[in-house]
Design a protein around this motif. Structure first.
Motif, PDB file in Angstrom:
ATOM      1  N   ARG A   1       1.013  -0.864  -0.399  1.00 30.26           N
ATOM      2  CA  ARG A   1      -0.050  -0.164  -0.143  1.00 30.26           C
ATOM      3  C   ARG A   1       1.039   0.836  -0.077  1.00 30.26           C
ATOM      4  O   ARG A   1       1.864   1.231   0.647  1.00 30.26           O
ATOM      5  CB  ARG A   1      -0.997  -0.094   1.339  1.00 30.26           C
ATOM      6  N   VAL A   2       0.570   2.361  -1.165  1.00 28.89           N
ATOM      7  CA  VAL A   2       1.222   3.249  -1.026  1.00 28.89           C
ATOM      8  C   VAL A   2       0.879   4.751  -0.853  1.00 28.89           C
ATOM      9  O   VAL A   2      -0.790   4.280  -1.158  1.00 28.89           O
ATOM     10  CB  VAL A   2       2.406   3.054  -2.853  1.00 28.89           C
ATOM     11  N   PRO A   3       0.920   5.500  -0.479  1.00 31.75           N
ATOM     12  CA  PRO A   3       0.329   7.001  -0.378  1.00 31.75           C
ATOM     13  C   PRO A   3      -0.787   7.354  -1.793  1.00 31.75           C
ATOM     14  O   PRO A   3       0.320   6.337  -3.380  1.00 31.75           O
ATOM     15  CB  PRO A   3       0.754   8.604  -0.357  1.00 31.75           C
ATOM     16  N   LYS A   4      -1.083   8.070  -1.988  1.00 31.59           N
ATOM     17  CA  LYS A   4      -1.729   8.455  -3.586  1.00 31.59           C
ATOM     18  C   LYS A   4      -0.587   8.582  -4.533  1.00 31.59           C
ATOM     19  O   LYS A   4      -0.991   8.539  -5.479  1.00 31.59           O
ATOM     20  CB  LYS A   4      -2.943   9.145  -3.288  1.00 31.59           C
ATOM     21  N   GLU A   5      -0.695   9.165  -4.451  1.00 33.98           N
ATOM     22  CA  GLU A   5       0.139  10.068  -5.020  1.00 33.98           C
ATOM     23  C   GLU A   5       1.976   8.949  -5.516  1.00 33.98           C
ATOM     24  O   GLU A   5       2.159   9.425  -7.033  1.00 33.98           O
ATOM     25  CB  GLU A   5       1.284  11.035  -4.352  1.00 33.98           C
ATOM     26  N   VAL A   6       2.178   8.324  -4.607  1.00 35.39           N
ATOM     27  CA  VAL A   6       2.959   7.469  -6.030  1.00 35.39           C
ATOM     28  C   VAL A   6       2.377   6.170  -6.181  1.00 35.39           C
ATOM     29  O   VAL A   6       2.971   5.589  -7.427  1.00 35.39           O
ATOM     30  CB  VAL A   6       3.338   6.702  -4.653  1.00 35.39           C
ATOM     31  N   GLN A   7       1.122   6.245  -6.435  1.00 31.17           N
ATOM     32  CA  GLN A   7      -0.246   5.056  -6.838  1.00 31.17           C
ATOM     33  C   GLN A   7      -0.081   4.944  -8.565  1.00 31.17           C
ATOM     34  O   GLN A   7       0.668   3.906  -8.950  1.00 31.17           O
ATOM     35  CB  GLN A   7      -1.269   5.196  -6.760  1.00 31.17           C
ATOM     36  N   GLY A   8       0.344   6.268  -9.180  1.00 31.79           N
ATOM     37  CA  GLY A   8       0.779   5.860 -10.417  1.00 31.79           C
ATOM     38  C   GLY A   8       2.119   5.537 -11.033  1.00 31.79           C
ATOM     39  O   GLY A   8       2.427   5.003 -11.707  1.00 31.79           O
ATOM     40  N   LEU A   9       3.298   6.570 -10.561  1.00 33.05           N
ATOM     41  CA  LEU A   9       4.674   5.397 -10.341  1.00 33.05           C
ATOM     42  C   LEU A   9       4.113   3.564 -10.394  1.00 33.05           C
ATOM     43  O   LEU A   9       5.189   3.173 -10.614  1.00 33.05           O
ATOM     44  CB  LEU A   9       4.950   5.422  -9.346  1.00 33.05           C
ATOM     45  N   VAL A  10       3.536   3.338  -9.457  1.00 35.68           N
ATOM     46  CA  VAL A  10       4.279   1.850  -8.920  1.00 35.68           C
ATOM     47  C   VAL A  10       2.804   0.863 -10.143  1.00 35.68           C
ATOM     48  O   VAL A  10       3.274   0.004 -10.462  1.00 35.68           O
ATOM     49  CB  VAL A  10       2.936   1.713  -6.971  1.00 35.68           C
ATOM     50  N   GLU A  11       2.233   1.833 -10.318  1.00 36.73           N
ATOM     51  CA  GLU A  11       0.838   0.901 -11.558  1.00 36.73           C
ATOM     52  C   GLU A  11       1.992   1.473 -12.756  1.00 36.73           C
ATOM     53  O   GLU A  11       1.760   0.060 -13.571  1.00 36.73           O
ATOM     54  CB  GLU A  11      -0.254   2.118 -12.015  1.00 36.73           C
ATOM     55  N   THR A  12       3.240   2.031 -12.838  1.00 38.02           N
ATOM     56  CA  THR A  12       3.953   1.765 -13.931  1.00 38.02           C
ATOM     57  C   THR A  12       4.965   1.347 -14.175  1.00 38.02           C
ATOM     58  O   THR A  12       5.245   0.466 -15.066  1.00 38.02           O
ATOM     59  CB  THR A  12       4.233   3.766 -14.397  1.00 38.02           C
ATOM     60  N   VAL A  13       5.972   1.166 -12.550  1.00 37.02           N
ATOM     61  CA  VAL A  13       6.128  -0.205 -13.004  1.00 37.02           C
ATOM     62  C   VAL A  13       5.546  -0.919 -12.391  1.00 37.02           C
ATOM     63  O   VAL A  13       6.562  -1.935 -13.491  1.00 37.02           O
ATOM     64  CB  VAL A  13       6.509  -0.150 -11.649  1.00 37.02           C
ATOM     65  N   ASN A  14       4.384  -1.762 -12.311  1.00 42.18           N
ATOM     66  CA  ASN A  14       3.659  -2.258 -12.299  1.00 42.18           C
ATOM     67  C   ASN A  14       3.728  -3.675 -13.768  1.00 42.18           C
ATOM     68  O   ASN A  14       3.904  -4.483 -14.383  1.00 42.18           O
ATOM     69  CB  ASN A  14       2.732  -2.723 -11.748  1.00 42.18           C
ATOM     70  N   SER A  15       3.530  -2.155 -14.500  1.00 42.10           N
ATOM     71  CA  SER A  15       2.979  -2.368 -16.204  1.00 42.10           C
ATOM     72  C   SER A  15       4.089  -3.044 -16.599  1.00 42.10           C
ATOM     73  O   SER A  15       4.072  -3.899 -17.736  1.00 42.10           O
ATOM     74  CB  SER A  15       1.746  -1.539 -16.715  1.00 42.10           C
ATOM     75  N   PHE A  16       5.366  -2.628 -16.127  1.00 44.63           N
ATOM     76  CA  PHE A  16       6.768  -2.807 -16.314  1.00 44.63           C
ATOM     77  C   PHE A  16       7.653  -3.617 -16.214  1.00 44.63           C
ATOM     78  O   PHE A  16       8.019  -4.452 -17.144  1.00 44.63           O
ATOM     79  CB  PHE A  16       7.316  -1.873 -16.533  1.00 44.63           C
ATOM     80  N   MET A  17       7.204  -4.759 -15.391  1.00 45.81           N
ATOM     81  CA  MET A  17       7.285  -5.942 -14.952  1.00 45.81           C
ATOM     82  C   MET A  17       6.354  -6.636 -15.298  1.00 45.81           C
ATOM     83  O   MET A  17       7.125  -7.865 -16.269  1.00 45.81           O
ATOM     84  CB  MET A  17       6.661  -5.844 -13.335  1.00 45.81           C
ATOM     85  N   VAL A  18       5.320  -6.742 -16.177  1.00 42.16           N
ATOM     86  CA  VAL A  18       4.332  -7.534 -16.379  1.00 42.16           C
ATOM     87  C   VAL A  18       4.891  -7.199 -17.803  1.00 42.16           C
ATOM     88  O   VAL A  18       5.232  -8.460 -18.927  1.00 42.16           O
ATOM     89  CB  VAL A  18       2.864  -6.856 -16.869  1.00 42.16           C
ATOM     90  N   ARG A  19       5.177  -6.426 -18.261  1.00 39.01           N
ATOM     91  CA  ARG A  19       6.841  -6.338 -20.006  1.00 39.01           C
ATOM     92  C   ARG A  19       7.650  -6.648 -20.063  1.00 39.01           C
ATOM     93  O   ARG A  19       7.964  -7.806 -21.219  1.00 39.01           O
ATOM     94  CB  ARG A  19       6.220  -5.085 -20.620  1.00 39.01           C
ATOM     95  N   LEU A  20       7.820  -7.008 -19.071  1.00 38.90           N
ATOM     96  CA  LEU A  20       9.620  -6.861 -18.804  1.00 38.90           C
ATOM     97  C   LEU A  20       9.091  -9.253 -18.562  1.00 38.90           C
ATOM     98  O   LEU A  20       9.530  -9.437 -19.540  1.00 38.90           O
ATOM     99  CB  LEU A  20      10.013  -7.150 -17.816  1.00 38.90           C
ATOM    100  N   GLN A  21       8.163  -9.940 -17.785  1.00 35.98           N
ATOM    101  CA  GLN A  21       8.125 -10.933 -17.577  1.00 35.98           C
ATOM    102  C   GLN A  21       7.928 -11.543 -18.819  1.00 35.98           C
ATOM    103  O   GLN A  21       7.997 -12.668 -19.292  1.00 35.98           O
ATOM    104  CB  GLN A  21       7.094 -10.920 -16.669  1.00 35.98           C
ATOM    105  N   SER A  22       6.611 -10.671 -19.259  1.00 38.53           N
ATOM    106  CA  SER A  22       7.003 -11.831 -21.145  1.00 38.53           C
ATOM    107  C   SER A  22       7.805 -11.176 -21.700  1.00 38.53           C
ATOM    108  O   SER A  22       7.755 -12.414 -22.224  1.00 38.53           O
ATOM    109  CB  SER A  22       5.527 -10.647 -21.855  1.00 38.53           C
TER     110      SER A  22
END
Ligand SMILES: Nc1ncnc2c1ncn2[C@@H]1O[C@H](COP(=O)(O)OP(=O)(O)OP(=O)(O)O)[C@@H](O)[C@H]1O
Ligand SMILES: [Mg+2]
Length: 461
Positions: free
Chosen positions: A214-235
């Motif tokens: 769980r992260v503060p709202k302001e950092v949520q966007g950054l975490v989502e970007t990192v997560n989608s990057f992880m998905v691409r990296l994983q694939s």
């Protein structure tokens, strides 16, 4: 490594200090102005009281002139405050000087006007002056006179300075308090980020699971970007793993054949024997080349993240099918196949042109390879409702119903195993269709003979 910007804490503190200092200075200048007014107000009232007390003692003497009996208490009221010195003067009708300090500045005034105050200097010192106009009655007529009282301004300045100093001290404490609060608040607010950093730092290199902390709202966007990057990296990693696994498995056989044939050529006693072995080695190289190309294509599809579908350009499927068919006409004619294209209207889809061309190439080359000499192969594009249709049909032997599902599995080949191939063509077609949001279907060919591969894609109106 990127160089770090100033820390968030330092930035916030910088902004806070700069803004509170500016606002504080404005507030202090306002306080100073008000303090001066207050000090003047208070002292003016005493000054006016003294002038009145003196005026009360002005009387008309027996010889008709004005006399004053200065009440020293009135002046002491003023001097008791600080080291201020007090001056006065009393003037009679037409400004005739009666008593007091002759050089003291005064205002010519008329009876009935309220007490007037003004700033001036006397004996080189700043003074505040109060002037009061009255008249003394003789019983028959009245004699106007003026009382002027002045004092040096030490007490006023002291009062102003003390008010200002107290305000400044309050302000300094306020700024220090706010600094401490911001320091503490930033430390607490950044704690989730530190936890996040530690959680990522402790991960194993293979762990590309999305960040769930769980992260503060302001950092949520950054975490989502990192997560989608992880998905691409994983694939991309999965594609690489698939590719290396499949390549080592699929290329082992042709490479073994090449080595054997080259060894045979080396030991051959006649030229014909050596040429035969070299020819077989060459066929095995071509086979390996084809397999490698299919594997690379597969890896590319795997690595293309499905979420990117929205970024595909819009293209005309009919135009693409027409040009791809044209590329194969000569090759098909060499194999005695009648290859043709049918499709009048434009069929617009959102797609990656290179991948859709590969899809068509695989279907055409299958038909050319497996339909047999004299067969008729037709590519057809059309629109049905919101769908774009691409059909490749031939009147060859087709694939038996029970084998059709298996034909879509990677590395599964049909009865004609002597033909070159790796069993990746149809799975590639299915994956490219799925990548574009579509699907494929294997059906009977025209008149129940041969095979029709039907590819459905979402069409754009
Ligand atoms: N038009 C067709 N007519 C008859 N059989 C077909 C046809 N298309 C495919 N097949 C059968 O389905 C099998 C799987 O086809 P697929 O394209 O997936 O692999 P491949 O052609 O064997 O190898 P690759 O395409 O990777 O070089 C083929 O081996 C063949 O037996
Ligand atoms: Mg094929």
């Amino acid at each position: 490594m990127t160089s770090a910007l100033f820390s968030i804490r330092r930035r916030l503190l910088g902004w806070l200090l700069a803004s509170t200092c500016v606002l504080g200075l404005l507030a202090l200048s306002d306080t100073w102005r008000e303090a001066r007014e207050t000090a003047n107000d208070v002292s003016d009232r005493v000054l006016a009281g003294s002038a009145l007390a003196i005026a009360e003692r002005v009387v008309v003497s027996e010889n008709g002139s004005l006399e004053v009996d200065i009440p020293y208490v009135a002046l002491e009221m003023l001097t008791s405050a600080a080291q201020d010195r007090v001056f006065y003067r009393v003037d009679g009708p037409s400004g005739t000087f009666i008593t007091g300090y002759k050089n003291l500045p005064f205002l010519a005034r008329y009876e009935g006007q309220p007490t007037a105050f003004f700033d001036s200097t006397f004996r080189g010192e700043p003074i505040r002056v109060a002037t009061l106009a009255r008249s003394a009655s003789t019983g028959i007529n009245s004699m106007p006179f003026m009382v002027t009282v002045a004092e040096t301004t030490i007490a006023r300045r002291q009062l102003t300075n003390s008010i200002l100093l107290h305000s400044a001290l309050r302000l300094v404490f306020l700024i220090l308090g706010a600094t401490l609060i911001v320091w503490f608040a930033v430390t607490v607010s950044l704690r989730p980020l530190r936890r996040l950093g530690a959680a990522i730092a402790h991960r194993s290199p293979d762990d590309l699971a999305p960040i769930a902390d769980r992260v503060p709202k302001e950092v949520q966007g950054l975490v989502e970007t990192v997560n989608s990057f992880m998905v691409r990296l994983q694939s991309a990693l999965d594609a690489l793993r698939h590719f290396t696994g499949n390549a080592s498995h699929q290329l082992r056989t042709p490479l073994a054949v090449i080595r054997t044939q080259l060894a045979l050529a080396g030991r051959a006693s006649t030229l014909e024997e050596a040429q035969r072995a070299a020819l077989k080695a060459d066929e095995a190289v071509a086979d390996a080349e084809r397999t490698l190309a299919q594997l690379l294509l597969m890896a590319r599809i795997d690595a293309t993240v499905r979420a990117r579908r929205d970024e595909f350009p819009t293209i005309d499927l009919a135009e693409l099918a027409r040009t791809t068919t044209a590329d194969y006409v000569v090759r098909a004619a060499d194999a005695d196949i009648d290859l043709g294209f049918e499709g009048e209207e434009q069929v617009i889809v959102r797609g990656e042109p290179l991948l859709l061309t590969e899809l068509m190439k695989n279907l055409i080359s299958n038909a050319v390879l497996y339909a047999g000499e004299g067969a008729v192969v037709t590519l057809r594009t059309s629109r049905a409702g919101g769908e774009a249709l691409l059909e490749v049909e031939d009147n060859g032997p087709g694939i038996p119903l029970e084998r059709r599902q298996a034909a879509l599995t990677r590395f599964e080949r049909g009865a004609l195993q002597d033909r070159p191939g790796s069993g990746l063509g149809l799975p590639i077609v299915e994956e490219i269709a799925a990548l574009h949001g579509g699907n494929i279907e294997l059906a009977d060919g025209p008149d129940g003979m041969g095979l029709t591969v039907r590819v459905r894609l979402p069409a754009i109106c």
